[in-house]
Design a protein around this motif. Structure first.
Motif, PDB file in Angstrom:
ATOM      1  N   LEU A 179      -8.953 -10.236 -23.232  1.00  0.00           N
ATOM      2  CA  LEU A 179      -9.276 -10.158 -21.892  1.00  0.00           C
ATOM      3  C   LEU A 179      -8.969  -8.472 -21.497  1.00  0.00           C
ATOM      4  O   LEU A 179      -8.761  -8.023 -20.246  1.00  0.00           O
ATOM      5  CB  LEU A 179      -8.036 -10.812 -20.809  1.00  0.00           C
ATOM      6  N   ARG A 180      -9.282  -7.636 -22.468  1.00  0.00           N
ATOM      7  CA  ARG A 180      -9.264  -6.393 -22.036  1.00  0.00           C
ATOM      8  C   ARG A 180     -11.030  -5.884 -21.773  1.00  0.00           C
ATOM      9  O   ARG A 180     -11.735  -6.313 -22.781  1.00  0.00           O
ATOM     10  CB  ARG A 180      -8.799  -5.579 -23.089  1.00  0.00           C
ATOM     11  N   PRO A 181     -11.317  -4.751 -20.947  1.00  0.00           N
ATOM     12  CA  PRO A 181     -12.643  -4.506 -20.769  1.00  0.00           C
ATOM     13  C   PRO A 181     -13.209  -3.642 -22.042  1.00  0.00           C
ATOM     14  O   PRO A 181     -12.277  -2.814 -22.390  1.00  0.00           O
ATOM     15  CB  PRO A 181     -12.598  -3.790 -19.601  1.00  0.00           C
ATOM     16  N   SER A 182     -14.248  -3.909 -22.422  1.00  0.00           N
ATOM     17  CA  SER A 182     -15.007  -3.129 -23.314  1.00  0.00           C
ATOM     18  C   SER A 182     -15.085  -1.733 -22.780  1.00  0.00           C
ATOM     19  O   SER A 182     -15.175  -1.622 -21.761  1.00  0.00           O
ATOM     20  CB  SER A 182     -16.068  -3.732 -23.635  1.00  0.00           C
ATOM     21  N   GLY A 183     -15.251  -0.680 -23.506  1.00  0.00           N
ATOM     22  CA  GLY A 183     -15.336   0.533 -23.125  1.00  0.00           C
ATOM     23  C   GLY A 183     -15.829   1.615 -24.048  1.00  0.00           C
ATOM     24  O   GLY A 183     -16.285   1.016 -25.289  1.00  0.00           O
ATOM     25  N   VAL A 184     -16.051   3.075 -24.067  1.00  0.00           N
ATOM     26  CA  VAL A 184     -16.265   3.920 -24.709  1.00  0.00           C
ATOM     27  C   VAL A 184     -15.056   4.795 -25.148  1.00  0.00           C
ATOM     28  O   VAL A 184     -14.437   5.312 -24.130  1.00  0.00           O
ATOM     29  CB  VAL A 184     -17.336   4.659 -24.059  1.00  0.00           C
ATOM     30  N   ILE A 185     -15.114   5.086 -26.523  1.00  0.00           N
ATOM     31  CA  ILE A 185     -13.871   6.067 -26.836  1.00  0.00           C
ATOM     32  C   ILE A 185     -14.602   7.407 -27.179  1.00  0.00           C
ATOM     33  O   ILE A 185     -15.586   7.470 -28.048  1.00  0.00           O
ATOM     34  CB  ILE A 185     -13.281   5.523 -28.173  1.00  0.00           C
ATOM     35  N   THR A 186     -14.257   8.588 -26.440  1.00  0.00           N
ATOM     36  CA  THR A 186     -15.310   9.591 -26.706  1.00  0.00           C
ATOM     37  C   THR A 186     -14.359  10.656 -27.745  1.00  0.00           C
ATOM     38  O   THR A 186     -13.154  10.920 -27.340  1.00  0.00           O
ATOM     39  CB  THR A 186     -15.495  10.104 -25.309  1.00  0.00           C
ATOM     40  N   PHE A 187     -15.084  11.611 -28.421  1.00  0.00           N
ATOM     41  CA  PHE A 187     -14.368  12.470 -29.222  1.00  0.00           C
ATOM     42  C   PHE A 187     -15.307  13.593 -28.976  1.00  0.00           C
ATOM     43  O   PHE A 187     -16.230  13.582 -28.770  1.00  0.00           O
ATOM     44  CB  PHE A 187     -14.493  12.187 -30.646  1.00  0.00           C
ATOM     45  N   LYS A 188     -14.582  14.908 -28.739  1.00  0.00           N
ATOM     46  CA  LYS A 188     -14.980  16.267 -28.450  1.00  0.00           C
ATOM     47  C   LYS A 188     -15.988  16.635 -29.448  1.00  0.00           C
ATOM     48  O   LYS A 188     -17.039  17.270 -29.438  1.00  0.00           O
ATOM     49  CB  LYS A 188     -13.966  17.311 -28.197  1.00  0.00           C
ATOM     50  N   GLU A 189     -15.717  16.364 -30.780  1.00  0.00           N
ATOM     51  CA  GLU A 189     -16.566  16.765 -32.002  1.00  0.00           C
ATOM     52  C   GLU A 189     -17.301  15.495 -32.592  1.00  0.00           C
ATOM     53  O   GLU A 189     -16.667  14.408 -32.599  1.00  0.00           O
ATOM     54  CB  GLU A 189     -15.657  17.739 -32.751  1.00  0.00           C
ATOM     55  N   TRP A 190     -18.235  15.920 -33.444  1.00  0.00           N
ATOM     56  CA  TRP A 190     -18.494  14.942 -34.470  1.00  0.00           C
ATOM     57  C   TRP A 190     -17.626  14.457 -35.386  1.00  0.00           C
ATOM     58  O   TRP A 190     -16.889  15.360 -35.739  1.00  0.00           O
ATOM     59  CB  TRP A 190     -19.993  15.551 -35.003  1.00  0.00           C
ATOM     60  N   LEU A 191     -17.500  13.150 -35.777  1.00  0.00           N
ATOM     61  CA  LEU A 191     -16.536  12.588 -36.782  1.00  0.00           C
ATOM     62  C   LEU A 191     -16.974  12.773 -38.101  1.00  0.00           C
ATOM     63  O   LEU A 191     -18.218  12.397 -38.475  1.00  0.00           O
ATOM     64  CB  LEU A 191     -16.004  11.283 -36.357  1.00  0.00           C
ATOM     65  N   ASN A 192     -16.283  13.083 -39.161  1.00  0.00           N
ATOM     66  CA  ASN A 192     -16.794  12.935 -40.508  1.00  0.00           C
ATOM     67  C   ASN A 192     -16.492  11.697 -40.971  1.00  0.00           C
ATOM     68  O   ASN A 192     -15.637  10.837 -40.205  1.00  0.00           O
ATOM     69  CB  ASN A 192     -16.246  14.196 -41.481  1.00  0.00           C
ATOM     70  N   PRO A 193     -17.095  11.105 -42.156  1.00  0.00           N
ATOM     71  CA  PRO A 193     -16.624   9.757 -42.267  1.00  0.00           C
ATOM     72  C   PRO A 193     -15.202   9.348 -42.305  1.00  0.00           C
ATOM     73  O   PRO A 193     -14.945   8.218 -42.159  1.00  0.00           O
ATOM     74  CB  PRO A 193     -17.438   9.511 -44.000  1.00  0.00           C
TER      75      PRO A 193
END
Length: 288
Positions: A179-193
């Motif tokens: 019952l948690r709303p979906s959302g966006v997790i934001t990172f300041k930089e591009w992630l490596n694998p």
């Protein structure tokens, strides 16, 4: 099955997964199949009595066939009418005497009228094809009055059933996600694998109803922003409630008889009056 505008396929199996469809169809079929269905003989100036000495009486009242009791057989037939609009049974004879009717799945039957005016029934069961004429098929039709077949509730109620199934799936998805709303997790930089894999493992810890309310740990420049609205804002409960009332309308069952309160102003306040409406305006035609 048929696919509604809501994108959900409506089949006997999926529709019976809706509690309202299950309750309505079982209420009607169970009520009718549990009534005494007897062969009666008219008498001049007297009330007709059960013709227990007639060979057909025991077939329809006690044991229609080797596999079923009368309750089982008529429950199958009545439920077939509720969902498919037709009930079929293959009639087995010993000479001129009817000894057993065996039910046939309604969705397996193809009915057509021949040039001579008779009806022909074709179906496949257990890998074997059958063809019978109208004399050898007990065909009970639902609404519509068409000799070739009654109107199917599944077909005409496809949109309502599909919408109700979609609402059920959406509600289940909300519970699956805690019952948690979906959302966006934001990172300041591009992630490596490697960082992406680590982030996905962290997110998995917060999915599911068991993790509902667990504090979310944001680190490494991670920011979480919810996107979707809450179930209350989406009026999910109201949508599901309306779905129940729509299904009751298709089956002509007062909502109170399947445990749904419904609108307090839509029905008589007395349950007895609702039962009277149910028997007078729906069951009467079916019994006749």
């Amino acid at each position: 099955g048929l696919s509604g505008a809501a994108g959900e396929a409506v089949t006997p199996h999926s529709s019976l997964g809706l509690s309202a469809v299950w309750a309505c169809s079982n209420l009607i079929s169970g009520t009718l199949s549990s009534l005494p269905f007897e062969l009666t003989r008219a008498a001049d100036g007297a009330v007709a009595k059960a013709a227990t000495d007639h060979p057909l009486h025991s077939v329809i009242y006690e044991s229609p066939n080797f596999d079923q009791t009368a309750l089982d057989f008529w429950d199958f037939m009545n439920l077939s009418i509720e969902l498919w609009g037709n009930a079929y049974a293959s009639v087995v004879r010993d000479g001129a005497r009817i000894v057993a009717p065996y039910p046939i799945k309604p969705d397996a039957i193809l009915v057509q009228r021949l040039a001579n005016g008779r009806l022909e029934y074709r179906w496949t069961e257990g890998g074997k094809s059958y063809t019978r004429m109208d004399r050898d098929i007990l065909h009970i039709r639902g609404p519509g009055g068409n000799a070739l077949g009654g109107m199917s509730t599944l077909s005409f109620g496809t949109q309502a059933f599909s919408s109700a199934l979609a609402a059920e799936r959406a509600a289940a998805g909300m519970f699956n996600n805690g019952l948690r709303p979906s959302g966006v997790i934001t990172f300041k930089e591009w992630l490596n694998p490697q960082e992406r894999e680590a982030a996905e493992k962290v997110i998995e810890k917060y999915v599911g109803a068991v993790n509902s309310g667990k504090p979310f740990i944001a680190e490494g420049g991670m920011e979480y922003a919810p996107l979707s609205i809450s179930p209350g804002d989406a009026q999910m409960l109201e949508t599901r409630q309306f779905g129940v009332e729509e299904i009751c309308r298709f089956f002509q069952v007062p909502p109170a008889l399947i445990g749904h309160a419904g609108s307090s102003t839509a029905w008589p306040t007395s349950v007895d009056q609702q039962v009277l409406m149910f028997t007078k305006f729906y069951l009467r035609r079916r019994v006749k």
